[in-house]
Design a protein around this motif. Structure first.
Motif, PDB file in Angstrom:
ATOM      1  N   GLU A  60      42.476  29.692  44.830  1.00 46.98           N
ATOM      2  CA  GLU A  60      42.665  28.262  44.538  1.00 46.98           C
ATOM      3  C   GLU A  60      41.554  27.755  43.625  1.00 46.98           C
ATOM      4  N   GLU A  61      40.318  28.214  43.884  1.00 46.81           N
ATOM      5  CA  GLU A  61      39.193  27.770  43.054  1.00 46.81           C
ATOM      6  C   GLU A  61      39.328  28.276  41.621  1.00 46.81           C
ATOM      7  N   LEU A  62      39.841  29.501  41.461  1.00 49.50           N
ATOM      8  CA  LEU A  62      39.943  30.098  40.128  1.00 49.50           C
ATOM      9  C   LEU A  62      41.244  29.747  39.416  1.00 49.50           C
ATOM     10  N   GLY A  63      42.113  29.005  40.076  1.00 52.18           N
ATOM     11  CA  GLY A  63      43.356  28.590  39.431  1.00 52.18           C
ATOM     12  C   GLY A  63      44.480  29.609  39.527  1.00 52.18           C
ATOM     13  N   PHE A  64      44.414  30.560  40.476  1.00 51.90           N
ATOM     14  CA  PHE A  64      45.497  31.527  40.661  1.00 51.90           C
ATOM     15  C   PHE A  64      46.495  31.019  41.690  1.00 51.90           C
ATOM     16  N   ASP A  65      47.742  31.407  41.519  1.00 48.03           N
ATOM     17  CA  ASP A  65      48.788  31.077  42.490  1.00 48.03           C
ATOM     18  C   ASP A  65      49.027  32.320  43.342  1.00 48.03           C
ATOM     19  N   LEU A  66      48.318  32.417  44.478  1.00 50.98           N
ATOM     20  CA  LEU A  66      48.419  33.582  45.353  1.00 50.98           C
ATOM     21  C   LEU A  66      49.529  33.354  46.373  1.00 50.98           C
ATOM     22  N   GLN A  67      50.504  34.228  46.360  1.00 51.92           N
ATOM     23  CA  GLN A  67      51.630  34.137  47.288  1.00 51.92           C
ATOM     24  C   GLN A  67      51.696  35.427  48.110  1.00 51.92           C
ATOM     25  N   MET A  68      52.099  35.248  49.378  1.00 48.36           N
ATOM     26  CA  MET A  68      52.195  36.401  50.273  1.00 48.36           C
ATOM     27  C   MET A  68      53.582  36.457  50.890  1.00 48.36           C
ATOM     28  N   ALA A  69      54.161  37.664  50.903  1.00 51.92           N
ATOM     29  CA  ALA A  69      55.450  37.923  51.561  1.00 51.92           C
ATOM     30  C   ALA A  69      55.248  39.151  52.436  1.00 51.92           C
ATOM     31  N   ILE A  70      54.803  38.922  53.666  1.00 54.67           N
ATOM     32  CA  ILE A  70      54.401  40.006  54.558  1.00 54.67           C
ATOM     33  C   ILE A  70      55.390  40.088  55.711  1.00 54.67           C
TER      34      ILE A  70
END
Length: 455
Positions: free
Chosen positions: A333-343
């Motif tokens: 979030e700080e670096l501007g990435f959209d991290l998504q998880m499908a676990i």
């Protein structure tokens, strides 16, 4: 064995040694049966030809005696008597009494065959009605010729029956040989498969596994015994190398730790900002060397224990991946990435929790480094297990997708680092029986880990 070598081997059609043995035994049985049949046929024909010749010669001798004692009139009468008294269930005897030019005088043979009476010639001929016979011609007196001939249909029927008997016997022999060869080959295949399974386990790094059958006193037993001696020797060499490596690593870490301490003291005592900055750079370089050393040792240790299940425990991969993803969520979030998880829940794996954590961290670090600001990064865990880390960044050129897992390989535009992160990922994956591949995410890169075939 490299992946390319395995692919090359599996891409070829394997001709089993067992198949060759069975086919060889079948061919040998067929050849032996055919040879025996040929020998039997030759003996039967030879004996039959001799019997035909003797029978015809006896007839000629009898006709000669009749002519010598009774003359032509008596010979004509006796030929008639012989024809009248012929048995109907055996091969028939045929006669011809002819004048000097071959003209018919008596007997049931109408035309003189191509036989020389002057030379008392004999041979196989065909009568005018198409009957095959063995005949002998002889001249009794000037202007008096005689032929005695005998059919050999009985011999022909006998040869047919012999052929049928050999065909049935040959099939039985081949079937028995194939059955015996199949049973023997089946036992051989089980032993060879056991040896191959052992070698596959050893190839995966399980140097505690030995090739079975070393106690048997045959060629495979001798091979297994030699292989086990080699495996023990190899295990001892690897253990010795590991001990030397650990000792060398300890000897290098110790001066690096002392150097870091001295540099920190110098930094604390120094008042010159330029000197402090220079000492800080030196300290960072020294710490980078230590980190590179640790990574190289981790890679070597993981590769050395490839396929070795010792110390691995059943871990909750889903929970572990969720924890790692949560740790990276704040940084993303700080670096501007959209991290998504499908676990997927409940996915487990026999593994080392710390190594799997480092594997996931290296994959996410790699995505953060190369995907570009604002990129979407996905962490996916599926049953299998199957782990996918992908992004929609610039991706990896196709020519680099294999080499990117080699040591000291770095992508274009890489910042700090030694190019060991993905090499460690591959080493840890192989340690756990997983394969890792880099593909096209369209756009972006996708790193996929899944169970190795045969693992």
């Amino acid at each position: 064995m490299s992946g390319e070598r395995i692919a090359a081997l599996t891409g070829k059609v394997r001709i089993s040694l067992v198949t060759r043995v069975v086919l060889g035994v079948a061919a040998l049985a067929l050849a032996a049966t055919a040879l025996l049949y040929g020998a039997t046929l030759w003996v039967v024909r030879s004996e039959s030809d001799a019997a035909l010749a003797r029978g015809v010669d006896v007839e000629i001798a009898a006709l000669s005696d009749i002519y010598a004692t009774g003359g032509e009139r008596e010979l004509v009468a006796r030929i008639g008597d012989r024809l009248a008294l012929r048995a109907r269930d055996v091969d028939q005897t045929h006669y011809l009494l002819a004048d000097g030019s071959g003209g018919h005088v008596a007997g049931d043979i109408v035309h003189w065959p191509l036989l020389s009476a002057e030379n008392s010639q004999s041979g196989f001929v065909t009568l005018a009605d198409g009957t095959p016979v063995f005949a002998r011609a002889t001249q009794l007196a000037p202007g008096v010729r005689v032929i005695a001939a005998r059919e050999y249909d009985g011999r022909t029927r006998l040869l047919v029956r012999i052929g049928q008997a050999f065909a049935l016997a040959g099939l039985a022999i081949v079937a028995a040989a194939l059955a015996l060869a199949w049973l023997t080959a089946r036992r051989l295949r089980r032993r060879v498969d056991a040896v191959n399974r052992a070698f596959r386990g050893i190839e995966q790094g399980d140097l505690q596994r030995l090739v079975p059958g070393a106690t048997r006193r045959d060629e495979l037993g001798e091979l297994a015994d030699h292989a086990n001696h080699l495996i023990r020797r190899l295990a001892a060499l690897i253990e010795a190398q590991r001990n030397v490596t650990d000792q060398v690593a300890h000897e290098i870490r110790t001066p690096l730790a002392h150097l870091d301490t001295h540099l920190l003291r110098l930094i604390d005592r120094s008042v010159d900002p330029v000197l402090v900055e220079g000492l800080g750079d030196v300290r960072n370089e020294a710490r980078g060397i230590a980190e590179m050393l640790d990574s190289l040792l981790d890679i070597a240790a993981s590769e050395a224990r490839r396929g070795d299940r010792t110390g691995l425990e059943r871990i909750d991969l889903s929970a572990l991946a969720a924890e790692v993803g949560d740790l990276y969520a704040g940084s993303a979030e700080e670096l501007g990435f959209d991290l998504q998880m499908a676990i997927a829940p409940g996915v487990t794996l026999a593994g080392d929790e710390m190594q799997i954590t480092r594997l996931l961290s290296n994959l996410l670090d790699n995505a953060f480094k190369y995907a570009g600001l604002g990129a979407r990064i996905e962490l996916i865990v599926e049953p299998g297990p199957r782990i996918i880390v992908r992004d929609n960044g610039p991706g990896v050129p196709e020519a680099m997708r294999e080499r990117i897992f080699d040591r000291f390989q770095r992508g274009a535009g890489a910042g700090k680092g030694h190019g060991l992160g993905l090499a460690l990922v591959r080493a840890i994956a192989r340690r756990h029986g997983l394969s890792v591949a880099c593909g096209d995410a369209g756009p972006g890169a996708a790193f996929i880990l899944e169970r190795e075939s045969g693992a």
